[in-house]
Design a protein around this motif. Sequence first.
Motif, PDB file in Angstrom:
ATOM      1  N   ALA A  84       1.888  18.711  22.634  1.00 46.89           N
ATOM      2  CA  ALA A  84       1.988  18.701  24.091  1.00 46.89           C
ATOM      3  C   ALA A  84       3.290  19.383  24.519  1.00 46.89           C
ATOM      4  N   PRO A  85       3.466  19.594  25.840  1.00 43.19           N
ATOM      5  CA  PRO A  85       4.748  20.089  26.324  1.00 43.19           C
ATOM      6  C   PRO A  85       5.882  19.161  25.869  1.00 43.19           C
ATOM      7  N   VAL A  86       7.012  19.773  25.535  1.00 40.28           N
ATOM      8  CA  VAL A  86       8.072  18.990  24.923  1.00 40.28           C
ATOM      9  C   VAL A  86       9.238  18.844  25.884  1.00 40.28           C
ATOM     10  N   THR A  87       9.676  17.622  26.066  1.00 40.71           N
ATOM     11  CA  THR A  87      10.860  17.404  26.898  1.00 40.71           C
ATOM     12  C   THR A  87      12.096  17.389  26.028  1.00 40.71           C
ATOM     13  N   ARG A  88      13.224  17.401  26.750  1.00 37.26           N
ATOM     14  CA  ARG A  88      14.486  17.360  26.035  1.00 37.26           C
ATOM     15  C   ARG A  88      14.574  16.116  25.147  1.00 37.26           C
ATOM     16  N   SER A  89      14.096  14.970  25.675  1.00 41.82           N
ATOM     17  CA  SER A  89      14.246  13.755  24.867  1.00 41.82           C
ATOM     18  C   SER A  89      13.271  13.754  23.686  1.00 41.82           C
ATOM     19  N   ASP A  90      12.154  14.466  23.804  1.00 40.46           N
ATOM     20  CA  ASP A  90      11.296  14.620  22.628  1.00 40.46           C
ATOM     21  C   ASP A  90      12.040  15.330  21.511  1.00 40.46           C
ATOM     22  N   VAL A  91      12.723  16.401  21.909  1.00 40.87           N
ATOM     23  CA  VAL A  91      13.463  17.164  20.915  1.00 40.87           C
ATOM     24  C   VAL A  91      14.500  16.280  20.247  1.00 40.87           C
ATOM     25  N   LEU A  92      15.235  15.524  21.073  1.00 40.14           N
ATOM     26  CA  LEU A  92      16.269  14.660  20.499  1.00 40.14           C
ATOM     27  C   LEU A  92      15.648  13.602  19.609  1.00 40.14           C
ATOM     28  N   GLN A  93      14.538  13.035  20.063  1.00 41.79           N
ATOM     29  CA  GLN A  93      13.898  12.010  19.262  1.00 41.79           C
ATOM     30  C   GLN A  93      13.504  12.576  17.891  1.00 41.79           C
ATOM     31  N   ARG A  94      12.882  13.753  17.915  1.00 42.91           N
ATOM     32  CA  ARG A  94      12.353  14.292  16.665  1.00 42.91           C
ATOM     33  C   ARG A  94      13.432  14.827  15.736  1.00 42.91           C
ATOM     34  N   LEU A  95      14.440  15.438  16.316  1.00 40.68           N
ATOM     35  CA  LEU A  95      15.415  16.097  15.452  1.00 40.68           C
ATOM     36  C   LEU A  95      16.708  15.317  15.283  1.00 40.68           C
ATOM     37  N   ALA A  96      16.929  14.305  16.143  1.00 43.35           N
ATOM     38  CA  ALA A  96      18.193  13.591  16.014  1.00 43.35           C
ATOM     39  C   ALA A  96      18.027  12.143  15.606  1.00 43.35           C
ATOM     40  N   PHE A  97      17.070  11.434  16.226  1.00 44.90           N
ATOM     41  CA  PHE A  97      17.088   9.978  16.067  1.00 44.90           C
ATOM     42  C   PHE A  97      15.963   9.401  15.230  1.00 44.90           C
ATOM     43  N   ASP A  98      14.898  10.168  15.017  1.00 47.79           N
ATOM     44  CA  ASP A  98      13.754   9.623  14.297  1.00 47.79           C
ATOM     45  C   ASP A  98      14.127   9.350  12.843  1.00 47.79           C
ATOM     46  N   ARG A  99      14.030   8.078  12.429  1.00 44.93           N
ATOM     47  CA  ARG A  99      14.457   7.745  11.075  1.00 44.93           C
ATOM     48  C   ARG A  99      13.379   7.999  10.037  1.00 44.93           C
ATOM     49  N   GLU A 100      12.172   8.237  10.511  1.00 43.34           N
ATOM     50  CA  GLU A 100      11.072   8.382   9.559  1.00 43.34           C
ATOM     51  C   GLU A 100      10.945   9.805   9.045  1.00 43.34           C
ATOM     52  N   ARG A 101      11.419  10.790   9.843  1.00 49.50           N
ATOM     53  CA  ARG A 101      11.230  12.178   9.435  1.00 49.50           C
ATOM     54  C   ARG A 101      12.487  12.716   8.777  1.00 49.50           C
ATOM     55  N   THR A 102      12.282  13.407   7.678  1.00 51.27           N
ATOM     56  CA  THR A 102      13.453  13.970   7.025  1.00 51.27           C
ATOM     57  C   THR A 102      13.922  15.244   7.713  1.00 51.27           C
ATOM     58  N   SER A 103      13.232  15.662   8.779  1.00 50.43           N
ATOM     59  CA  SER A 103      13.741  16.822   9.511  1.00 50.43           C
ATOM     60  C   SER A 103      14.686  16.395  10.631  1.00 50.43           C
ATOM     61  N   SER A 104      14.878  15.094  10.817  1.00 48.80           N
ATOM     62  CA  SER A 104      15.835  14.665  11.836  1.00 48.80           C
ATOM     63  C   SER A 104      17.149  14.249  11.183  1.00 48.80           C
ATOM     64  N   ILE A 105      18.197  14.219  12.004  1.00 46.75           N
ATOM     65  CA  ILE A 105      19.504  13.842  11.469  1.00 46.75           C
ATOM     66  C   ILE A 105      19.460  12.441  10.889  1.00 46.75           C
ATOM     67  N   ALA A 106      18.964  11.488  11.698  1.00 40.89           N
ATOM     68  CA  ALA A 106      18.947  10.097  11.233  1.00 40.89           C
ATOM     69  C   ALA A 106      18.086   9.971   9.984  1.00 40.89           C
ATOM     70  N   GLY A 107      16.952  10.694   9.976  1.00 42.22           N
ATOM     71  CA  GLY A 107      16.072  10.644   8.817  1.00 42.22           C
ATOM     72  C   GLY A 107      16.744  11.205   7.569  1.00 42.22           C
ATOM     73  N   SER A 108      17.454  12.342   7.722  1.00 38.78           N
ATOM     74  CA  SER A 108      18.127  12.925   6.549  1.00 38.78           C
ATOM     75  C   SER A 108      19.199  12.004   6.025  1.00 38.78           C
ATOM     76  N   LEU A 109      19.977  11.411   6.951  1.00 42.71           N
ATOM     77  CA  LEU A 109      21.066  10.556   6.490  1.00 42.71           C
ATOM     78  C   LEU A 109      20.515   9.315   5.797  1.00 42.71           C
ATOM     79  N   THR A 110      19.409   8.782   6.335  1.00 43.19           N
ATOM     80  CA  THR A 110      18.787   7.631   5.686  1.00 43.19           C
ATOM     81  C   THR A 110      18.265   8.013   4.305  1.00 43.19           C
ATOM     82  N   ALA A 111      17.617   9.185   4.251  1.00 46.61           N
ATOM     83  CA  ALA A 111      17.067   9.621   2.963  1.00 46.61           C
ATOM     84  C   ALA A 111      18.184   9.899   1.963  1.00 46.61           C
ATOM     85  N   ALA A 112      19.293  10.459   2.450  1.00 49.77           N
ATOM     86  CA  ALA A 112      20.417  10.718   1.543  1.00 49.77           C
ATOM     87  C   ALA A 112      20.909   9.411   0.948  1.00 49.77           C
TER      88      ALA A 112
END
Lengths: 541, 307
Positions: free
Chosen positions: B58-86
């Motif tokens: 769907a159309p992506v809002t700014r907070s979608d981007v932040l959710q997916r790339l910064a805060f989502d802990r489940e995805r290893t493509s996000s910051i939080a996800g990478s740090l958790t996986a590390a």
Amino acid sequence: MSDAATPWSGYTPAAAWDEAMDVDGKVREPYRRVYAELERMSGDDLYSKAEALASTYLAQGVTFDHAGEERPFPLDLVPRVVGSDEWDIISPGVAQRVRTLEAFLADVYGSQRCVTDGLVPRRLIASSQYYYRQVAGIEPANGVRVHVGGIDLVRDQHGIWRVLEDNVRVPSGVSYVLSNRRAMSQMFPEMFGAMGIRPVLEYSRRLRSALAKSAPEGVDDPTIVVLTPGVYNSAYYEHSLLARTMGVELVEGRDLETVNGRVYMRTTAGRRRVDVIYRRVDDDFLDPVQFRPDSALGSPGLVNAARLGNVTIANAIGNGVADDKLIYTYMPDLTRYYLDEDPILPNVDTWRLEEPAAREEVLDRLDELVVKPVDGAGGKGVLIGPKASAAELAEAKDRISEDPRGWIAQPVIQLSTVPTLTDDGLEPRHVDLRPFAVNDGDDVWVLPGGLTRVALQRGQLIVNSSQGGGSKDTWVLGGVRDRAPRQAPESKVEFGGMHAVPQAAHPEDVVAGQQAQQQQQQREEHSEPPAEPGEDGGASC
Amino acid sequence: MLSRIAESLFWIGRYVERADNTARLLDVHLNVLLEDPWVDEPSANASILTVMSAGTEAPVTRSDVLQRLAFDRERTSSIAGSLTAARENARRAREVISTEVWESLNTTRMELSRWSQAARPHEYFVWVRERTAVVRGLASATTSRDDAWHFLELGRSLERADMIARLLMTRSLDGTTGVNWTTLLRTCSAHEAYLRTVRALVTEERAAEFLLVDRLFPRSIAYNLEMAESILTDIEGSERSRTLAGRAQLALGRARTNLEYSPVREILDDLPGQMQAVQRACATASDIIRDRYFLPDATVVWNQEAL
């Protein structure tokens, strides 16, 4: 929390033996220093220190999983102190116990002399769930089967130390002894200097050397590994700490492979031979060829490799037959039989429910006794008579009549208490003690201290951490006490007559003061006077 | 070194670097959204998710981007996800990495929850960059230069090459006039180094050249590809069979020389395509490294009938 002046006001020992205070409220000798130290603190100090302990444990990852969440392993702020005179009973007592267990195991998996001499009934061994015919006749390289033993001790109402149970399969908890000590020594550095507490850090070194000594014959520099079930095991922290402090690899079953009766691990540089496996995986899961075929935690072929003498498995497979709670009842006799010594540490009185007379008595008095499954661990299935409901008692009666071999009964022991920080300030809580013994084949070494487990709920007698128990650092006194400076230090110390080598610095920094002065002068001479200061002041020109 | 441990180390190196660079990339993206007067926000957002291959419907809002790339802990493509996986990988390799590195990764992961609702994402990004720098610094100061270090560095340099390539793709993001080169240099902490090296104002060719092929700057793509190649040589040693590892070096070397020997104008004309080629080379090398050193799980199923 009480408003009274010290954390100790309101501390009253209950019916059990309190290790810090006698019935008259007099502080016992070993606790004197700890008592004084805590007396100087306010209640808030205590709680903030306790908080600090918990947060260092979180940062270090000393945690256990509780309902899917990582919690710091509960470490109580108040240490448990064991006087050196008491330790002089415990240490040889534990060592004697381990030597008895070794002798018994060697016998059971060898000629079974104890059976032919009529000491232990044959069916008792044959019916033990942990007696494995598969390993009969495997002779360990240096004769050791119990490389590490954990003997659970309790102190009864009269202050007498008794053995509650033996653990010679994979006794766990030693990592908490090591990390509790590290945390507590940072919290109370002054007490450590003054009290002469015996160190526990050498455990890893002792274990490593014991494992090295148990290597198959002809291996000079054995490769030792710690075998863990994996990162989701509740004791994973311990496995990694032991591997790290011994400086050996921590492997999972899938890292090992057995080829032609030799065990290898898979490394980036190809296969590497393994000589000693300190395994923290239960017997059943160790080798799918011999035991549970669905196990993914072990490695197929291990038992065969051990039988060929190509690898040492520590602790040995099949040790469970010795820490069966029914065999436990025979331990004092076995000590006299094998070692020709009187047992130093007595057992807790135990009824063998197999014997009809004992069973009858126990079933009559079930509401005042403790009933335990013989193969249980972690406090599972334990029924405490005085606290059980009528329905629970009836159910227990049925289960005992159904399978008398499966149960033992003991009188309720009022475990000794130690002051413990609770939400209501310091209160007595029940504790036990698990000292660890390392057997290197020549000598049984007992770690001075051990894991003190404490039941955090008032009146609770089961101390296992899986049942909401915590731990305490255990301080054994009698170490080197003399830390006082012998003479006033001189202002200058020379090392063998040599002067210290001066520390260099950037030459400009040395003359910096001078330069800065010059530069400031320059500015005054050549530049405009500083701009008009603002309205809010400053020196005028 | 155990294969399983080597794999964990490799991924610790990658995840930590990924968290750092994702923070840089998002920081610049948010900046563009604020400052670019002609920005078409939804398509810029969609396009940044594509760059990070984080898929969109769907159309992506700014907070979608932040959710997916910064805060989502489940995805290893996000910051939080990478740090958790590390951190999870560090836990698996706990006995090999130093206590200091472990504790810094562990506390970083614990503090993540504090940031999940950060009012000012920029502060979160600064914090991430700081924490990853602490981890890298401690690792560098406490790790023996044996295979443990090699795999950690191998993962780090591969990921850095890959992430710089993704970062440069934002130059031609849909819906924006494109990030200017000064901002890109700043994002890579390269602006000052550029000024000292090139001694000239920022021009497109020179800035691109600096980030693509500079030999000495540790955040240029070629520098990191070459680093990965030489680490592979170190791991392999001299005497062992070099077929598979050689192929990883081949992929990396080809990507690097392509950048080095092509006229910079040519690369700039097809920047997205060229950068994707770099990313593909990194992915290929990563796969080959996995096959060579981290043996796939050999699950042996035993059943009684068979015996």
